[in-house]
Design a protein around this motif. Structure first.
Motif, PDB file in Angstrom:
ATOM      1  N   GLY A 214       0.829  -1.198   0.000  1.00 13.01           N
ATOM      2  CA  GLY A 214       0.000   0.000   0.000  1.00 13.01           C
ATOM      3  C   GLY A 214       0.861   1.244   0.000  1.00 13.01           C
ATOM      4  N   ARG A 215       0.221   2.364   0.307  1.00 10.38           N
ATOM      5  CA  ARG A 215       0.911   3.659   0.256  1.00 10.38           C
ATOM      6  C   ARG A 215       2.152   3.725   1.125  1.00 10.38           C
ATOM      7  NH1 ARG A 215      -3.512   7.684  -0.837  1.00 10.38           N
ATOM      8  NH2 ARG A 215      -3.200   7.864  -3.067  1.00 10.38           N
ATOM      9  N   GLY A 216       2.189   2.888   2.150  1.00  9.46           N
ATOM     10  CA  GLY A 216       3.345   2.871   3.041  1.00  9.46           C
ATOM     11  C   GLY A 216       4.628   2.478   2.330  1.00  9.46           C
ATOM     12  N   LEU A 217       4.536   2.024   1.098  1.00 10.91           N
ATOM     13  CA  LEU A 217       5.741   1.714   0.323  1.00 10.91           C
ATOM     14  C   LEU A 217       6.469   2.988  -0.094  1.00 10.91           C
ATOM     15  CD1 LEU A 217       4.430  -1.143  -2.010  1.00 10.91           C
ATOM     16  CD2 LEU A 217       5.951  -1.382  -0.045  1.00 10.91           C
TER      17      LEU A 217
ATOM     18  N   PRO B  23     -17.478   7.997   3.068  1.00 11.88           N
ATOM     19  CA  PRO B  23     -16.984   6.687   3.510  1.00 11.88           C
ATOM     20  C   PRO B  23     -15.727   6.778   4.369  1.00 11.88           C
ATOM     21  CG  PRO B  23     -16.822   6.901   1.107  1.00 11.88           C
ATOM     22  CD  PRO B  23     -17.562   8.103   1.602  1.00 11.88           C
ATOM     23  N   ASP B  24     -14.893   7.794   4.130  1.00  9.87           N
ATOM     24  CA  ASP B  24     -13.697   7.938   4.974  1.00  9.87           C
ATOM     25  C   ASP B  24     -14.094   8.276   6.404  1.00  9.87           C
ATOM     26  OD1 ASP B  24     -11.968   7.317   2.961  1.00  9.87           O
ATOM     27  OD2 ASP B  24     -11.648   9.412   2.356  1.00  9.87           O
ATOM     28  N   GLY B  25     -15.118   9.112   6.536  1.00  3.28           N
ATOM     29  CA  GLY B  25     -15.621   9.451   7.867  1.00  3.28           C
ATOM     30  C   GLY B  25     -16.192   8.219   8.560  1.00  3.28           C
TER      31      GLY B  25
HETATM   32  C1  LIG Z   1     -16.379   2.861  -2.372  1.00  5.86           C
HETATM   33  C2  LIG Z   1     -14.948   2.601  -2.059  1.00  5.86           C
HETATM   34  C3  LIG Z   1     -14.351   1.461  -2.565  1.00  5.86           C
HETATM   35  C4  LIG Z   1     -13.028   1.186  -2.263  1.00  5.86           C
HETATM   36  N1  LIG Z   1     -12.461   0.025  -2.740  1.00  5.86           N
HETATM   37  C5  LIG Z   1     -11.212  -0.298  -2.358  1.00  5.86           C
HETATM   38  C6  LIG Z   1     -10.611  -1.545  -2.755  1.00  5.86           C
HETATM   39  O1  LIG Z   1     -11.180  -2.345  -3.486  1.00  5.86           O
HETATM   40  N2  LIG Z   1      -9.362  -1.814  -2.303  1.00  5.86           N
HETATM   41  C7  LIG Z   1      -8.663  -0.974  -1.503  1.00  5.86           C
HETATM   42  O2  LIG Z   1      -7.540  -1.298  -1.127  1.00  5.86           O
HETATM   43  N3  LIG Z   1      -9.197   0.215  -1.128  1.00  5.86           N
HETATM   44  C8  LIG Z   1     -10.446   0.570  -1.556  1.00  5.86           C
HETATM   45  N4  LIG Z   1     -10.957   1.775  -1.177  1.00  5.86           N
HETATM   46  C9  LIG Z   1     -10.072   2.758  -0.534  1.00  5.86           C
HETATM   47  C10 LIG Z   1      -9.873   2.521   0.950  1.00  5.86           C
HETATM   48  O3  LIG Z   1     -10.932   3.150   1.671  1.00  5.86           O
HETATM   49  C11 LIG Z   1      -8.534   3.121   1.401  1.00  5.86           C
HETATM   50  O4  LIG Z   1      -8.494   4.480   1.072  1.00  5.86           O
HETATM   51  C12 LIG Z   1      -7.314   2.429   0.781  1.00  5.86           C
HETATM   52  O5  LIG Z   1      -7.410   1.033   0.953  1.00  5.86           O
HETATM   53  C13 LIG Z   1      -6.062   2.943   1.454  1.00  5.86           C
HETATM   54  O6  LIG Z   1      -4.925   2.380   0.854  1.00  5.86           O
HETATM   55  P1  LIG Z   1      -3.571   2.219   1.693  1.00  5.86           P
HETATM   56  O7  LIG Z   1      -3.838   1.400   2.879  1.00  5.86           O
HETATM   57  O8  LIG Z   1      -2.541   1.745   0.727  1.00  5.86           O
HETATM   58  O9  LIG Z   1      -3.190   3.726   2.032  1.00  5.86           O
HETATM   59  P2  LIG Z   1      -3.293   4.546   3.402  1.00  5.86           P
HETATM   60  O10 LIG Z   1      -4.637   4.450   3.990  1.00  5.86           O
HETATM   61  O11 LIG Z   1      -2.725   5.861   3.099  1.00  5.86           O
HETATM   62  O12 LIG Z   1      -2.341   3.751   4.389  1.00  5.86           O
HETATM   63  C14 LIG Z   1      -0.950   3.727   4.296  1.00  5.86           C
HETATM   64  C15 LIG Z   1      -0.441   2.971   5.509  1.00  5.86           C
HETATM   65  O13 LIG Z   1       0.960   2.809   5.380  1.00  5.86           O
HETATM   66  C16 LIG Z   1       1.546   3.014   6.655  1.00  5.86           C
HETATM   67  N5  LIG Z   1       2.937   3.423   6.435  1.00  5.86           N
HETATM   68  C17 LIG Z   1       3.420   4.649   6.125  1.00  5.86           C
HETATM   69  N6  LIG Z   1       4.748   4.605   5.972  1.00  5.86           N
HETATM   70  C18 LIG Z   1       5.128   3.328   6.164  1.00  5.86           C
HETATM   71  C19 LIG Z   1       6.373   2.651   6.125  1.00  5.86           C
HETATM   72  N7  LIG Z   1       7.513   3.280   5.821  1.00  5.86           N
HETATM   73  N8  LIG Z   1       6.388   1.324   6.379  1.00  5.86           N
HETATM   74  C20 LIG Z   1       5.236   0.673   6.708  1.00  5.86           C
HETATM   75  N9  LIG Z   1       4.039   1.262   6.751  1.00  5.86           N
HETATM   76  C21 LIG Z   1       3.988   2.574   6.470  1.00  5.86           C
HETATM   77  C22 LIG Z   1       0.704   4.054   7.316  1.00  5.86           C
HETATM   78  O14 LIG Z   1       0.829   3.970   8.732  1.00  5.86           O
HETATM   79  C23 LIG Z   1      -0.691   3.669   6.835  1.00  5.86           C
HETATM   80  O15 LIG Z   1      -1.301   2.765   7.730  1.00  5.86           O
HETATM   81  C24 LIG Z   1     -12.284   2.075  -1.469  1.00  5.86           C
HETATM   82  C25 LIG Z   1     -12.895   3.222  -0.963  1.00  5.86           C
HETATM   83  C26 LIG Z   1     -14.212   3.488  -1.249  1.00  5.86           C
HETATM   84  C27 LIG Z   1     -14.850   4.707  -0.690  1.00  5.86           C
END
Ligand SMILES: Cc1cc2nc3c(=O)[nH]c(=O)nc-3n(C[C@H](O)[C@H](O)[C@H](O)COP(=O)(O)OP(=O)(O)OC[C@H]3O[C@@H](n4cnc5c(N)ncnc54)[C@H](O)[C@@H]3O)c2cc1C
Lengths: 327, 279
Positions: A214-217, B23-25
């Motif tokens: 995820g974004r943490g990359l 949805p984020d809220g």
């Molecule tokens: C209707 C709808 C449908 C959606 N469908 C999907 C879906 O199918 N799949 C999906 O994935 N999402 C979906 N989402 C989006 C979902 O709500 C999240 O926004 C998304 O999953 C966040 O992605 P993330 O965890 O990569 O990023 P973020 O939420 O930004 O999380 C990043 C994480 O990385 C960690 N981090 C930061 N730096 C480092 C580091 N150096 N090492 C380790 N960890 C670190 C942070 O602490 C954080 O926890 C959907 C949203 C909606 C509203």
């Protein structure tokens, strides 16, 4: 004929067996049929469905309905719906179960609307309550669940989530009467002019091990570490939607509500926060491993093992260990 | 839905949009264990702390319509919503993005998760508008995630249906639609009239300029009542009878260690011991 609980299987590829999801639907149908005092019917729409039909009968379907044509190996919009509608009529079905798959979101509501029924997709639970079925499905990607009652005069069409029921045991030699369904002309209103790439390799949905990033990359280039670890462990790489949107990974790799639903033995969530919409795609993994710098990240409420540390330090170490093991 | 000659009188595009809780809220409320079900047992009580916004997929459907116009197709874009009084607010944003007209069907039963009812009301309005060629919807609501409306609407209107689109172009009176499938993208051609559902792969919607925002604020959407189109009040398809918030109990074993490498090693040993790493 009498009422049946109908399981609707579409897009069977040439000679293919039933998928796990199809078997689970047969299991769920059996439970409902028992409560309703009726039998299970299974409609098989696809190309060369004989093997699947035999298996459906051996797994307990008491009536087999088939639509067999080369053009039905993929879901075919309006045509598949027309065939499904005939199957509902033949089976005198009040309850129709559709195994999970990419076409449910179109097939379920369309079939329901055509027959003046109603649909619920992503059902994690289907049961009988005061003589009617009730379906439970996630809302807001899984932050909560809703219980739905059916209010339409027509059939109740239910698309199933993973693991709603056990696959019924196969009893070789068991057979059931089979009826061939009419196959209408293709719906000429929508025609494919460029087919999706013909990827016949391993599918993320079937992977026994998934390493997702995820974004943490921090940076798109670091997704290479995810690929390396997946490869070293004999699994497949996955991604959160955030990094698919950012172009770090491809849509086919997205796990979640709007991506793939995976059910591996081990799911690595690396730098993934654990939003409900992401968890909707991986919550059924046997074991979830989270790597995240933030000890408060929601992913740790879902994980079995957690490492609170920087993904960019942990991943290279894991790759090294995995390669040593493999060597 | 009779289709106008697309080469002649201009294309009429209707975009269906709904208002949802952000949805984020909802996610963060859920995470902090503060997501609660209200007294009616079937809606959230977030104490007005979670804003109501336009469903993101629907905003992308507006964007898809505007891109058709950007491609110099002569068209009129009408956004429509079914919802309670407050739901009309999202229409202003759509108009500010560039939609021409806005219509709200005020429906007290909206919010009970019955997409079949919504489709019925929308079909009534679209029939009344009379000259609609193309209906664009978001692929699903981010609240109930059912995706009922585009499919049920296409069936009701007897229109072609294309789901999961990442791009729509109008070419010589037909549509060229890029679809997202689990195997990658495919391209289909569809005849009009058609209903197309838009997926997030279409990309970020445009941001309305502040001038357009000001203008849109003054525009009042046209208003209809559900009773103009419905057979009977209340649910016609499904009805949410109960909402349940799961109690997620964490059971995570945090792997401790002096360095990332040490933690990695302990983790691998655990997984291996449990036979989770295959062979
Ligand atoms: C209707 C709808 C449908 C959606 N469908 C999907 C879906 O199918 N799949 C999906 O994935 N999402 C979906 N989402 C989006 C979902 O709500 C999240 O926004 C998304 O999953 C966040 O992605 P993330 O965890 O990569 O990023 P973020 O939420 O930004 O999380 C990043 C994480 O990385 C960690 N981090 C930061 N730096 C480092 C580091 N150096 N090492 C380790 N960890 C670190 C942070 O602490 C954080 O926890 C959907 C949203 C909606 C509203």
């Amino acid at each position: 004929m009498a009422e049946h609980v109908l399981v609707l299987v579409t897009a069977i590829e040439a000679g293919g067996p039933l998928r796990d999801a199809d078997g689970e639907a047969l299991g769920a149908a059996q439970a409902l049929a028992r409560e309703r005092g009726c039998e299970v019917a299974c409609a098989l729409i696809g190309a060369d469905v004989a093997a699947a039909a035999t298996e459906a009968a051996e797994r307990g379907a008491g009536l087999i309905l088939t639509a067999d044509a080369a053009g039905l190996a993929a879901f075919d919009g309006g045509r598949s719906v027309t065939i499904a509608a005939e199957a509902v009529g033949r089976a005198e079905a009040r309850v129709v179960l559709i195994p999970r798959g990419p076409d449910v979101l179109e097939l379920a509501p369309r079939l329901a609307a055509r027959l003046d029924g109603a649909s619920v997709v992503g059902a994690t639970e289907v049961r009988t309550a005061s003589d009617d079925v009730v379906a439970v499905a996630a809302v807001f990607g899984g932050a909560a669940r809703a219980e739905y009652a059916f209010r339409a005069p027509g059939p109740h069409v239910i698309g199933l989530a993973p693991a709603v029921a056990e696959v019924p045991e196969r009893r070789p030699g068991r057979s059931a009467p089979a009826v061939a369904l009419a196959i209408p002309e293709a719906d000429g209103r929508v025609r494919t002019i460029e087919a999706a790439p013909d990827v016949s390799g391993p599918r993320l949905e079937d992977a026994k091990l998934v390493v997702a990033g995820g974004r943490g990359l921090q940076d798109g280039e670091n997704f290479a570490l995810i690929r390396e670890l997946a490869q070293a462990l004999g699994g497949m790489p996955g991604a959160s939607r955030a990094i698919v949107d950012d172009g770090w990974a491809s849509f086919e790799q997205q796990v979640g509500l709007t991506g793939k639903i995976v059910t591996p033995d081990v799911y690595f969530a690396v730098g993934i926060s654990g939003a409900s919409q992401h968890m909707a795609g991986c919550a059924n993994a046997r074991c979830i491993v989270a790597v995240n710098t933030d000890p408060e990240a929601p992913i740790f409420t879902f994980a079995d093992y957690g490492i609170v540390d920087d993904a960019l330090d942990v991943l290279p170490a894991l790759v090294r260990l995995a390669r040593e093991r493999g060597a | 839905m009779p289709t106008a000659d697309a080469s002649g009188g201009g294309l009429h595009i209707v975009v269906c949009a709904k208002q949802v809780l952000d949805p984020d809220g909802v996610n963060s409320f859920a995470f902090w264990g503060r997501l609660q079900v209200g007294g009616d047992g079937r809606s959230f009580d977030t104490g007005e702390m979670v804003p109501r916004i336009i469903n993101a997929y629907d905003e992308q459907a507006v964007e898809a319509a505007l891109r058709i116009r950007d491609a110099r197709v002569d068209c009129r874009i009408t956004v429509v919503t079914v919802g309670d009084e407050e739901a009309g607010a999202i229409l202003k944003r759509c108009v500010a993005m560039g939609a021409d007209d806005a219509v709200q069907i005020v429906d007290a039963a909206a919010g009970l998760g019955d997409g079949f009812r919504t489709a019925r009301l929308l079909a009534g309005l679209i029939a009344e508008l009379g000259d609609v060629d193309l209906v664009l919807c978001g692929r699903q609501g981010s609240d109930y995630d059912q995706g009922t409306v585009p499919a049920a609407l296409a069936e009701r209107l007897g229109a072609a249906l294309v789901t999961m689109s990442a791009g729509v172009a109008v070419e010589g009176g037909t549509l060229r639609v890029v679809r997202v499938t689990p195997r990658g993208e495919e391209v289909v051609r569809a005849t009009l009239p058609a209903v197309v559902s838009i997926s997030n792969e279409i990309g970020t919607p445009r941001y309305p300029s502040s001038r357009r925002m000001m203008q849109a604020r003054r525009q009042r959407p046209e208003r209809r009542e559900a009773s103009d189109y419905e057979g009977a009040p209340g649910a016609v398809g499904v009805e949410v009878t109960r909402l349940m918030v799961p109690d997620v109990q964490g059971h995570c074993e945090i792997i401790e260690g002096g360095s990332a490498a040490e933690k990695a090693e302990r983790l691998m040993a655990q997984l291996h011991e449990r036979g989770l790493l295959g062979g």
